[in-house]
Design an enzyme around this catalytic site. Structure first.
Site, PDB file in Angstrom:
ATOM      1  N   LYS A  11     -33.344  13.772  -3.725  1.00  0.00           N
ATOM      2  CA  LYS A  11     -34.278  14.844  -4.113  1.00  0.00           C
ATOM      3  C   LYS A  11     -33.710  16.197  -3.729  1.00  0.00           C
ATOM      4  CE  LYS A  11     -35.535  15.888   0.251  1.00  0.00           C
ATOM      5  NZ  LYS A  11     -35.281  17.136   0.909  1.00  0.00           N
ATOM      6  N   PRO A  95     -25.171  11.843  -0.570  1.00  0.00           N
ATOM      7  CA  PRO A  95     -24.485  12.270   0.649  1.00  0.00           C
ATOM      8  C   PRO A  95     -25.384  12.120   1.889  1.00  0.00           C
ATOM      9  CG  PRO A  95     -24.420  14.000  -1.037  1.00  0.00           C
ATOM     10  CD  PRO A  95     -25.263  12.904  -1.586  1.00  0.00           C
ATOM     11  N   GLY A  99     -29.584  16.713   3.491  1.00  0.00           N
ATOM     12  CA  GLY A  99     -30.809  17.350   3.021  1.00  0.00           C
ATOM     13  C   GLY A  99     -31.243  16.835   1.661  1.00  0.00           C
ATOM     14  N   ALA A 105     -34.436   7.452   0.549  1.00  0.00           N
ATOM     15  CA  ALA A 105     -34.248   6.710  -0.708  1.00  0.00           C
ATOM     16  C   ALA A 105     -33.974   5.241  -0.398  1.00  0.00           C
ATOM     17  CB  ALA A 105     -33.088   7.311  -1.502  1.00  0.00           C
ATOM     18  N   ASP A 137     -40.149  11.846   3.482  1.00  0.00           N
ATOM     19  CA  ASP A 137     -39.643  11.888   2.101  1.00  0.00           C
ATOM     20  C   ASP A 137     -39.730  10.531   1.395  1.00  0.00           C
ATOM     21  OD1 ASP A 137     -38.959  14.541   2.496  1.00  0.00           O
ATOM     22  OD2 ASP A 137     -36.891  14.088   3.065  1.00  0.00           O
TER      23      ASP A 137
HETATM   24  P1  ATP Z   1     -33.918  13.953   5.671  1.00  0.00           P
HETATM   25  O1  ATP Z   1     -34.495  12.841   4.839  1.00  0.00           O
HETATM   26  O2  ATP Z   1     -34.437  13.969   7.064  1.00  0.00           O
HETATM   27  O3  ATP Z   1     -33.896  15.287   4.985  1.00  0.00           O
HETATM   28  P2  ATP Z   1     -31.138  13.871   5.171  1.00  0.00           P
HETATM   29  O4  ATP Z   1     -31.346  13.666   3.717  1.00  0.00           O
HETATM   30  O5  ATP Z   1     -30.623  15.205   5.588  1.00  0.00           O
HETATM   31  O6  ATP Z   1     -32.428  13.545   5.950  1.00  0.00           O
HETATM   32  P3  ATP Z   1     -30.059  11.234   5.560  1.00  0.00           P
HETATM   33  O7  ATP Z   1     -28.916  10.936   4.660  1.00  0.00           O
HETATM   34  O8  ATP Z   1     -31.367  10.616   5.249  1.00  0.00           O
HETATM   35  O9  ATP Z   1     -30.164  12.800   5.731  1.00  0.00           O
HETATM   36  O10 ATP Z   1     -29.579  10.836   7.044  1.00  0.00           O
HETATM   37  C1  ATP Z   1     -30.074  11.369   8.230  1.00  0.00           C
HETATM   38  C2  ATP Z   1     -29.646  10.462   9.371  1.00  0.00           C
HETATM   39  O11 ATP Z   1     -30.387   9.247   9.296  1.00  0.00           O
HETATM   40  C3  ATP Z   1     -28.192  10.032   9.331  1.00  0.00           C
HETATM   41  O12 ATP Z   1     -27.385  10.898  10.073  1.00  0.00           O
HETATM   42  C4  ATP Z   1     -28.194   8.613   9.909  1.00  0.00           C
HETATM   43  O13 ATP Z   1     -27.869   8.626  11.287  1.00  0.00           O
HETATM   44  C5  ATP Z   1     -29.643   8.142   9.794  1.00  0.00           C
HETATM   45  N1  ATP Z   1     -29.838   7.009   8.850  1.00  0.00           N
HETATM   46  C6  ATP Z   1     -30.585   5.918   9.070  1.00  0.00           C
HETATM   47  N2  ATP Z   1     -30.595   5.105   8.003  1.00  0.00           N
HETATM   48  C7  ATP Z   1     -29.849   5.675   7.068  1.00  0.00           C
HETATM   49  C8  ATP Z   1     -29.496   5.310   5.745  1.00  0.00           C
HETATM   50  N3  ATP Z   1     -29.917   4.175   5.168  1.00  0.00           N
HETATM   51  N4  ATP Z   1     -28.719   6.148   5.051  1.00  0.00           N
HETATM   52  C9  ATP Z   1     -28.293   7.324   5.614  1.00  0.00           C
HETATM   53  N5  ATP Z   1     -28.580   7.698   6.866  1.00  0.00           N
HETATM   54  C10 ATP Z   1     -29.361   6.897   7.598  1.00  0.00           C
END
Ligand code: ATP
Length: 304
Positions: A11, A95, A99, A105, A137
């Protein structure tokens, strides 16, 4: 044995308005979520316990019970009282720590995949309620499309949006921790002494979405966390500054960053922006996507 593959979208927040921090540290939001065609797949197969593997190993993604997909499977098992296990193989294209809600997801995809594999038959609303406890999210990753999110971002109402949009995402070298960005936002606000404005959905953005007017959507993109993300990663200002030069319709930090989302006129214009960003050497990776994208859904059920 059966395997169920579920695909869930990344998103971008077209608007992210952040209220003051509550006593528990959480912030009330008024946000407009928009799902884009960057997808993670979760392939679920029956197993003794709940386990996770990654198609492309990544040291920053936990493989134990902290993985959001594993947490989703445990939450569904506890809620339905099943003692079934599952192996979840994650094909990550969103990625990490960027963010774009990749972990959320995966949680959404795991909920849908386990529900299908275990035959627990929960409604989308029930899955969404379980998802809200895993992360702000997750309900939107189940829903997809375009939606207003209020409360912590888990109370959703769909937005009438016309047309298709084209995006380029500049993925920064290092990730940003979501809690750290919120803390920085609070710190900057406290330092400036300016009162936090009341939360409201941006009417200009809503009108632009109703009309399918990409130029007006580009002009209306906004994110209260952007200043905090730039404060923690100053190079983001340069990436955002490239938007005009590259001919993008608008640019905004995605969620808590550090990915910068560029809205562009067309798929071809996106290719030019992607080439320009790569040439500038401002980011680790550049991804292109279309929108709106659907929420988490089963794409394959196979015998293995
Ligand atoms: P947010 O949803 O809080 O905005 P983001 O999109 O910035 O997060 P994500 O890719 O969801 O970031 O990852 C945030 C952290 O969550 C990662 O650094 C990782 O340590 C942890 N994590 C736990 N499960 C997962 C997963 N299935 N995929 C990615 N990261 C994960």
């Amino acid at each position: 044995m059966q395997s169920v593959t579920v695909r869930a979208p990344a998103k971008v927040n077209l608007q992210l308005s952040v209220g003051p921090a509550a006593a528990d540290g959480f912030h009330e939001l008024a946000t407009v979520f928009h799902a884009v065609s960057l997808f993670d797949d979760v392939v679920a197969t029956a197993a003794e316990d709940v386990t996770v593997s990654l198609e492309n190993p990544d040291p920053t993604v936990p493989l134990d019970g902290d993985n959001l997909a594993a947490r989703a499977a445990h939450a569904l098992a506890a809620h339905t009282g099943t003692d079934a296990g599952v192996h979840l193989r994650l094909v990550k294209r969103i990625p990490v720590a960027a963010g774009m809600a990749g972990g959320s997801a995966d949680a959404a995809a795991a909920l849908v995949a386990c529900d299908a594999l275990w035959g627990t038959g929960l409604s989308r609303d029930e899955l969404s309620e379980l998802g809200a406890e895993l992360g702000s999210d997750v309900p939107f990753a189940l829903m997809g499309g375009t939606a207003i999110g209020t409360g912590r971002g888990t109370l959703l109402s769909p937005v009438l949006a016309r047309g298709e949009f084209h995006w380029v995402f500049a993925v920064a070298e290092d990730g940003l921790s979501t809690p750290a960005v919120y803390r920085e936002c609070d710190r900057l606000r406290e330092r400036s002494g300016v009162p936090v404005p009341d939360l409201a959905t941006d009417e200009a953005l809503m009108a632009a979405l109703r009309a399918g007017d990409a130029k007006a959507v580009g002009a209306a993109l906004s994110n209260d966390l952007q200043e905090a993300a730039i404060s923690l990663q100053p190079a983001l200002a340069q990436t955002l500054g490239a938007a005009v030069e590259l001919g993008a319709l608008g640019a905004v930090v995605s969620g808590s960053g550090p990915t910068v989302a560029f809205l562009v006129r067309s798929s071809e214009a996106g290719l030019d922006v992607a080439v320009g960003l790569t040439a500038m050497g401002l980011c680790r990776d550049v991804k292109r996507a279309g929108s709106p994208a659907p929420g988490a859904k089963v794409v394959t059920v196979a015998r293995v």
